[in-house]
Design a protein around this motif. Structure first.
Motif, PDB file in Angstrom:
ATOM      1  N   GLY A 194     -10.096 -14.313  10.761  1.00  0.00           N
ATOM      2  CA  GLY A 194      -9.532 -13.222  11.542  1.00  0.00           C
ATOM      3  C   GLY A 194      -8.161 -13.607  12.067  1.00  0.00           C
ATOM      4  O   GLY A 194      -7.766 -14.776  12.025  1.00  0.00           O
TER       5      GLY A 194
ATOM      6  N   SER B 210      -7.070  -6.990  16.528  1.00  0.00           N
ATOM      7  CA  SER B 210      -7.523  -7.980  15.544  1.00  0.00           C
ATOM      8  C   SER B 210      -7.456  -7.379  14.148  1.00  0.00           C
ATOM      9  O   SER B 210      -7.531  -6.164  13.979  1.00  0.00           O
ATOM     10  CB  SER B 210      -8.957  -8.421  15.846  1.00  0.00           C
ATOM     11  OG  SER B 210      -9.839  -7.318  15.735  1.00  0.00           O
TER      12      SER B 210
ATOM     13  N   PRO C  98     -18.760 -16.943  15.129  1.00  0.00           N
ATOM     14  CA  PRO C  98     -19.123 -15.514  15.145  1.00  0.00           C
ATOM     15  C   PRO C  98     -18.451 -14.779  13.986  1.00  0.00           C
ATOM     16  O   PRO C  98     -17.281 -15.009  13.692  1.00  0.00           O
ATOM     17  CB  PRO C  98     -18.583 -15.015  16.489  1.00  0.00           C
ATOM     18  CG  PRO C  98     -18.379 -16.237  17.309  1.00  0.00           C
ATOM     19  CD  PRO C  98     -18.070 -17.343  16.373  1.00  0.00           C
TER      20      PRO C  98
ATOM     21  N   LYS D  59     -17.913 -10.900  11.941  1.00  0.00           N
ATOM     22  CA  LYS D  59     -18.040  -9.443  11.954  1.00  0.00           C
ATOM     23  C   LYS D  59     -17.741  -8.926  10.555  1.00  0.00           C
ATOM     24  O   LYS D  59     -17.292  -9.679   9.675  1.00  0.00           O
ATOM     25  CB  LYS D  59     -17.084  -8.828  12.971  1.00  0.00           C
ATOM     26  CG  LYS D  59     -15.618  -9.115  12.705  1.00  0.00           C
ATOM     27  CD  LYS D  59     -14.748  -8.587  13.823  1.00  0.00           C
ATOM     28  CE  LYS D  59     -13.286  -9.011  13.613  1.00  0.00           C
ATOM     29  NZ  LYS D  59     -12.415  -8.575  14.720  1.00  0.00           N
TER      30      LYS D  59
ATOM     31  N   SER E 231     -14.108 -13.640  10.484  1.00  0.00           N
ATOM     32  CA  SER E 231     -14.434 -14.399  11.691  1.00  0.00           C
ATOM     33  C   SER E 231     -13.866 -13.713  12.928  1.00  0.00           C
ATOM     34  O   SER E 231     -12.807 -13.089  12.882  1.00  0.00           O
ATOM     35  CB  SER E 231     -13.885 -15.819  11.592  1.00  0.00           C
ATOM     36  OG  SER E 231     -12.473 -15.791  11.613  1.00  0.00           O
ATOM     37  N   GLU E 232     -14.569 -13.843  14.028  1.00  0.00           N
ATOM     38  CA  GLU E 232     -14.054 -13.353  15.310  1.00  0.00           C
ATOM     39  C   GLU E 232     -12.924 -14.250  15.809  1.00  0.00           C
ATOM     40  O   GLU E 232     -12.071 -13.819  16.571  1.00  0.00           O
ATOM     41  CB  GLU E 232     -15.176 -13.313  16.356  1.00  0.00           C
ATOM     42  CG  GLU E 232     -16.259 -12.299  16.073  1.00  0.00           C
ATOM     43  CD  GLU E 232     -15.866 -10.893  16.500  1.00  0.00           C
ATOM     44  OE1 GLU E 232     -14.696 -10.690  16.843  1.00  0.00           O
ATOM     45  OE2 GLU E 232     -16.729 -10.005  16.469  1.00  0.00           O
TER      46      GLU E 232
END
Length: 725
Positions: free
Chosen positions: A69, A145, A171, A173, A181-182
């Motif tokens: 991310g 993001s 984490p 998503k 990735s977060e």
């Protein structure tokens, strides 16, 4: 690339290789971090690579592959607009203030310094103080993001003997079906995960296409691998680069880099590698680039501090590469290369405390090795100064070899090279490409032809003619071009304009004999070609050959035929009666609509009203002749098209006032040149010149060399005559 075979070789002892042996490796955690794995792939195949990574590592019902991310942060302009919106400040005021801020990446203190110089910005702050109190805490905070453009991560399948998936490390998503990735890539680096940057490089796709054409048309057995594995010492390649023929050569085609190469005069692949590392803003500002050129040409003798000769002999004593720094740190300061790598990271990130800690170790190692103290201090100063901008040699080598491969194809197979270059080029790059092609090759671009041109640039490799692309003609979309090409492929070449109209619009003109005549399924397809398309095709020269037009002026007769058949009007506005008999009018129409065309500027100059006033003061000269360095200070008369015009302001050292001058880009077919008109002359000519874009201009002036562009320009003076047609 296809892997034919794999051979495993085992050894009980580690083999030390200078560029990659780092004791126990790049460590994770407190003592270090994993390196990024940066790999360039063809832009047309990048998605295939990412799909392969997922198939390869998402095995045994485990999900291990995901994209990193990334976050966009609130910079000064965006945060001012957002906060001002909350305080209900009119957008017109806010937009005006943010337009004053030229650099969006400045911090709050730099912004306040700017406000001290800009009176209107200072007033804005005084009028709305609460806005700037709110801004202080919001700057550089995450705003939104998204998915990182290239960073793909693969997590280990096990950790401490426990089976793991990517969800166990960070984490995750899902965005549009993609696992993301977060955390950002930098945070994942701190977690100790390996980041694999798969970068899309269109240059590799272009090289592959050129090589495929060469192998098919000339029977060569070329490949990018063979070119990379060669000695990279072809004489024609370096002659080409030394002369500045760098268009469409990877990393070499910018104006600044071209000028740098002409000054450098590269003779081997090492020079190309160094050029990639040296031509960067920080290196240029440091003076390292100029020092390298001076030492290479023998104007300044290279000097070497104690223990640095082996590392710096190929760069004449100039520190260019990160690997050089690591090698010197190893030899002089008893560092491991792993410690040298960490030193580079600390210097580049300005971690002064850690740099100071490593300085003590370096000084002790240098003393132990017998290095004089003054040399050790000088070397460390060199590290601190150059370490922040030193380039990775392996990266520069990959770029240099890719540039060499492109230049090799350009030098030996120019027609395929320029064909692909034109296919990929933006509209504003075409003139420069064609101009260079005419100077350094036998290939030539010809006007579009309704029976030869394709949807992209199409080449006859026997005659080296590159036919202009139909999709480059204005307002002619892909669907219209496909319709025309499909009809031509199905039923053969067009014979004249009437035959073209009958076949393209055949269902529009169809006459039924009986009420129950059968219909064809194709009749129910809407024809994407319209009368405007036909008009633009005619003006672009597509029908010159099949209509046997001996002059561009004869296109008017073709327009009349089409207008009669298709029912459109020929207006005085589009075709002024005083211009339809002038050849340059039709050439201008062709250039405006298609981007290609030839105007006989000398003929226009000879028949102009202004020529008698210029005669005896200057000699007619082409823009290509003006580029000759020997032409500096010569008085010239020129006829050209105004391609671009811009007003620029500067503060006069004589008067202290802000004054306005004009810079014009002139064009003669495929040649361009800049013309500068200084304030005193521009004040007189401004009214005429502001309306001159895309029009012909005739004038006399003198040639002046520009240090900024590295080329000759034309300047006007008080005695200059000027006429806009």
């Amino acid at each position: 690339m296809k892997v034919v075979s794999v051979k495993h070789t085992k050894s009980t002892k580690p083999v030390k290789v200078l560029d990659c042996f780092v004791d126990s490796g790049y460590l994770q955690g407190d003592s270090g971090s994993l390196p990024d794995v940066d790999t360039d792939f063809e832009s047309l195949r990048l998605q295939d690579v990412r799909s392969y990574m997922e198939r390869r590592y998402n095995s045994e019902n485990k999900t291990r592959v995901f994209m990193a991310g990334t976050f966009t942060t609130m910079k000064i302009k965006a945060v001012i607009k957002d906060v001002a919106r909350v305080h209900r400040i009119p957008p017109s005021i806010t937009n005006y203030m943010t337009a004053i801020i030229k650099e969006d990446g400045i911090d709050f203190s730099d912004f306040m310094m700017l406000a001290a110089k800009e009176r209107k910005l200072a007033k804005f702050i005084n009028d709305y103080p609460q806005v700037f109190e709110d801004i202080r805490t919001l700057m550089f905070q995450p705003r939104s993001s998204s998915i990182h453009a290239s960073a793909q991560l693969i997590t280990p399948s096990q950790k401490d003997g426990v089976e793991m998936e990517c969800f166990d490390y960070t984490p995750i998503k899902k965005i549009d079906g993609q696992l993301v990735s977060e955390f950002s890539g930098y945070d994942l680096d701190e977690c100790g995960l390996l980041k694999n940057d798969s970068l899309a490089t269109k240059e590799l796709s272009k090289l592959r296409q050129v090589i495929e054409i060469c192998n098919a048309q000339y029977g060569t057995d070329l490949s990018l691998e063979k070119l990379a594995r060669s000695n990279c010492d072809d004489t024609k390649v370096f002659e080409l680069l030394c002369k500045g023929y760098t268009q469409n050569v990877f990393q070499m085609s910018s104006r600044g880099m071209t000028k740098f190469l002409m000054e450098l005069q590269p003779q081997n692949i090492e020079d190309l590698i160094a050029a990639n590392a040296l031509f960067r803003p920080a290196t240029l500002n440091s003076g390292s680039t100029d020092a390298f050129i001076d030492r290479k040409h023998g104007e300044v003798a290279p000097t070497y501090l104690w223990g640095t000769y082996d590392a710096m002999k190929n760069t004449y004593g100039v520190l260019c590469y990160q690997e050089q720094l690591m090698q010197i740190a190893l030899k002089v300061g008893n560092f491991s290369l792993g410690e040298g790598y960490k030193l580079i990271k600390f210097i580049s990130k300005k971690k002064q405390a850690k740099i100071d800690a490593m300085r003590d170790k370096f000084m002790k190692g240098a003393e132990k090795n017998g290095c004089p103290k003054e040399d050790a201090i000088a070397i460390w100063t060199l590290f601190e100064n150059a370490g922040s901008y030193c380039f990775n040699r392996s990266h520069a080598t990959a770029y240099g070899v890719t540039a060499y491969a492109g230049a090799y194809l350009k030098a030996h197979y120019p027609t395929p090279f320029y064909t692909i270059a034109l296919q990929w080029a933006d509209d504003d790059e075409l003139v420069t490409l064609m101009s260079e092609m005419e100077e350094c090759s036998s290939a030539k671009v010809v006007a579009p032809d309704i029976n030869n041109s394709e949807s992209s640039f199409h080449t006859n490799y026997e005659t080296n003619e590159i036919f202009w692309s139909l999709t480059r003609i204005k307002q002619l979309g892909v669907k219209a071009v496909e319709w025309i090409i499909n009809e031509r492929s199905k039923n053969g070449p067009f014979t004249d304009i009437d035959n073209f109209i009958d076949r393209i619009f055949k269902y529009k003109f169809k006459v039924y004999k009986y009420w129950d005549d059968p219909d064809n399924e194709e009749e129910f397809q809407k024809c994407p070609v319209n009368a405007r398309h036909v008009r633009n095709l005619i003006l672009s020269g597509c029908f010159d050959k099949i209509e046997n037009a001996q002059s561009v002026v004869e296109r008017y007769a073709i327009i009349e035929k089409a207008a009669k058949r298709l029912g459109f009007e020929i207006t005085e506005k589009d075709f002024p009666s005083e211009l339809v008999g002038k050849h340059y009018f039709w050439s201008q129409q062709q250039i405006e609509l298609s981007g290609i065309g030839a105007i006989d500027y000398k003929r226009i100059y000879d028949n102009s009203e202004i020529k008698p006033r210029i005669k005896g003061r200057a000699k007619y000269t082409t823009l290509r002749e003006i580029s000759d360095p020997d032409k500096e200070e010569e008085k010239v008369a020129v006829c050209a098209t105004v391609a671009e015009i811009s007003e620029n302001k500067f503060e006069s050292k004589k008067t202290g006032h802000t004054e306005t001058f004009c810079k014009i880009t002139l064009q003669q077919n495929n040649d361009t040149c800049a013309m500068v008109i200084w304030p005193e002359e521009y004040a007189i000519l401004r009214g005429e010149l502001l309306q001159s874009k895309n029009r012909l201009v005739i004038f006399n002036g003198f040639v002046k060399y520009s240090d900024y562009s590295g080329k000759n320009e034309i300047w006007l003076n008080k005695r200059s005559q000027l006429q806009v047609l």
